[in-house]
Motif scaffolding. Structure first.
Motif, PDB file in Angstrom:
ATOM      1  N   ASP A  79       0.843  -1.193   0.000  1.00  0.00           N
ATOM      2  CA  ASP A  79       0.000   0.000   0.000  1.00  0.00           C
ATOM      3  C   ASP A  79       0.883   1.250   0.000  1.00  0.00           C
ATOM      4  O   ASP A  79       1.678   1.448   0.925  1.00  0.00           O
TER       5      ASP A  79
ATOM      6  N   ARG B 147       0.301   4.210   0.765  1.00  0.00           N
ATOM      7  CA  ARG B 147       0.102   5.066   1.944  1.00  0.00           C
ATOM      8  C   ARG B 147       1.048   4.653   3.061  1.00  0.00           C
ATOM      9  O   ARG B 147       1.641   5.504   3.742  1.00  0.00           O
ATOM     10  N   TRP B 148       1.201   3.355   3.254  1.00  0.00           N
ATOM     11  CA  TRP B 148       2.088   2.890   4.315  1.00  0.00           C
ATOM     12  C   TRP B 148       3.549   3.105   3.951  1.00  0.00           C
ATOM     13  O   TRP B 148       4.388   3.333   4.820  1.00  0.00           O
TER      14      TRP B 148
ATOM     15  N   ASP C 219      -0.855  10.461  15.043  1.00  0.00           N
ATOM     16  CA  ASP C 219      -1.827  11.338  14.400  1.00  0.00           C
ATOM     17  C   ASP C 219      -1.189  12.155  13.275  1.00  0.00           C
ATOM     18  O   ASP C 219      -1.814  12.386  12.227  1.00  0.00           O
TER      19      ASP C 219
ATOM     20  N   GLU D 279      -0.779   9.903  10.309  1.00  0.00           N
ATOM     21  CA  GLU D 279      -2.072   9.649   9.682  1.00  0.00           C
ATOM     22  C   GLU D 279      -2.559  10.869   8.904  1.00  0.00           C
ATOM     23  O   GLU D 279      -3.115  10.730   7.810  1.00  0.00           O
ATOM     24  N   GLU D 280      -2.342  12.064   9.457  1.00  0.00           N
ATOM     25  CA  GLU D 280      -2.730  13.280   8.739  1.00  0.00           C
ATOM     26  C   GLU D 280      -1.945  13.397   7.439  1.00  0.00           C
ATOM     27  O   GLU D 280      -2.484  13.790   6.395  1.00  0.00           O
TER      28      GLU D 280
ATOM     29  N   ILE E 267      -0.673  11.034   5.499  1.00  0.00           N
ATOM     30  CA  ILE E 267      -1.032  10.077   4.447  1.00  0.00           C
ATOM     31  C   ILE E 267      -2.538  10.011   4.202  1.00  0.00           C
ATOM     32  O   ILE E 267      -2.998   9.271   3.336  1.00  0.00           O
ATOM     33  N   GLY E 268      -3.308  10.783   4.973  1.00  0.00           N
ATOM     34  CA  GLY E 268      -4.738  10.855   4.755  1.00  0.00           C
ATOM     35  C   GLY E 268      -5.501   9.619   5.173  1.00  0.00           C
ATOM     36  O   GLY E 268      -6.402   9.168   4.454  1.00  0.00           O
ATOM     37  N   THR E 269      -5.152   9.077   6.314  1.00  0.00           N
ATOM     38  CA  THR E 269      -5.857   7.900   6.811  1.00  0.00           C
ATOM     39  C   THR E 269      -6.156   8.089   8.290  1.00  0.00           C
ATOM     40  O   THR E 269      -5.760   9.071   8.903  1.00  0.00           O
ATOM     41  N   SER E 270      -6.870   7.155   8.864  1.00  0.00           N
ATOM     42  CA  SER E 270      -7.188   7.202  10.285  1.00  0.00           C
ATOM     43  C   SER E 270      -7.484   5.786  10.745  1.00  0.00           C
ATOM     44  O   SER E 270      -7.497   4.851   9.952  1.00  0.00           O
ATOM     45  N   GLY E 271      -7.726   5.636  12.025  1.00  0.00           N
ATOM     46  CA  GLY E 271      -8.081   4.325  12.533  1.00  0.00           C
ATOM     47  C   GLY E 271      -7.011   3.652  13.354  1.00  0.00           C
ATOM     48  O   GLY E 271      -7.213   2.554  13.869  1.00  0.00           O
TER      49      GLY E 271
ATOM     50  N   VAL F 124      -1.421   2.881  11.871  1.00  0.00           N
ATOM     51  CA  VAL F 124      -0.022   3.266  11.662  1.00  0.00           C
ATOM     52  C   VAL F 124       0.903   2.523  12.617  1.00  0.00           C
ATOM     53  O   VAL F 124       1.971   2.051  12.227  1.00  0.00           O
TER      54      VAL F 124
END
Length: 275
Positions: free
Chosen positions: A119, A121-122, A141, A144-145, A147-151, A154
């Motif tokens: 992926d 993003r990772w 956080d 995550e900000e 790469i535009g992900t959440s949850g 990471v």
């Protein structure tokens, strides 16, 4: 001077300060001596939205990259230059020093990408974590900000694909995660003790100094700065009229070459010569 030129100057001056010192220096001692040796513009002396002096932030980033490639060390809050750093100062004059730092940093980064998640993003998240040098920290956080992900995934990715900077990723507010564990299960170091040995300061509540935090905006700036620069293609414009007024383009195309008058070749070209 350009932004890159100034960054090159911060890097060189910091290494020169360490070279001239009798022994390791603290971050503040290096900063003070660099400030004494350079003249700064109002923009460089200005502060960012977190109250950090801009040139000091950039010098901190460059010196952390220098640590990553082995040109200097930051241990126990003390900075020192290495033999490799001394050699780099001697071998790479002017802005070549920063160019070589970036080349070595990219090469190191590429070597670390042998095993990476699929992926993208990772991949970006791990690249950002690698940028967190000694004396700095970031949060899950912030990654995550970026790469535009959440949850909260990471942390699992960092553990699965360990980097040398994994312990520098903290919870929001600068608190070490109670569930943090080293990728090497044999390692038993206290992560706070390791961070403090690298120069990160903690208050009595166990919160890292916010002035040493790297944010998503910092990562964006650094990743853009470290991206390979596009190659500049240069061209000559040569018009096809000879001194007799003949159009030489058909001749050049047939011979697959371009001819210039002797005066043009000597550098004293007429107006419709090379442009």
């Amino acid at each position: 001077m350009t932004f890159a030129d100034r960054n090159a100057l911060y890097l060189r001056t910091a290494l020169e300060v360490l070279r001239d010192a009798d022994g390791p220096l603290s971050r503040n001692e290096v900063t003070t001596q660099v400030h004494e040796r350079l003249t700064f513009t109002p923009d460089e002396l200005d502060t960012d939205d977190r109250g950090r002096v801009r040139w000091r932030v950039q010098m901190g980033f460059r010196t952390s990259e220098a640590v990553a490639v082995g040109w200097m060390t930051k241990r126990g809050g003390s900075w020192a230059i290495t033999e490799a750093g001394l050699q780099a100062l001697q071998d790479f004059p002017g802005t070549d020093l920063l160019n070589e730092l970036r080349r070595q940093y990219r090469a190191r980064d590429q070597a670390a990408k042998v095993r990476q998640p699929s992926d993208p993003r990772w991949v970006a998240a791990l690249a950002a974590v690698e940028l967190v040098g000694p004396g700095y920290w970031t949060t899950y956080d912030d990654i995550e900000e970026l790469i535009g992900t959440s949850g909260g995934a990471v942390g699992g990715v960092i553990y699965q694909y360990p980097t040398a900077s994994a312990h520098r990723v903290l919870l929001k507010g600068g608190v070490i995660s109670p569930s943090f564990r080293w990728a090497d299960q044999r390692r038993t170091d206290d992560p706070r003790a390791v961070l403090e040995s690298e120069g990160v300061e903690f208050d009595e509540r166990g919160r890292a100094n916010p002035m040493q935090r790297m944010t998503a905006d910092d990562f964006r700036e650094l990743l853009e700065d470290l991206a390979p620069q596009p190659k500049i293609r240069r061209a000559w414009l040569v018009r096809g009229s000879s001194v007799e007024g003949r159009d030489l383009v058909p001749v050049w195309l047939r011979k697959e070459s371009v001819s210039l008058a002797a005066s043009g070749a000597a550098g004293d070209c007429p107006a419709d010569g090379p442009g």
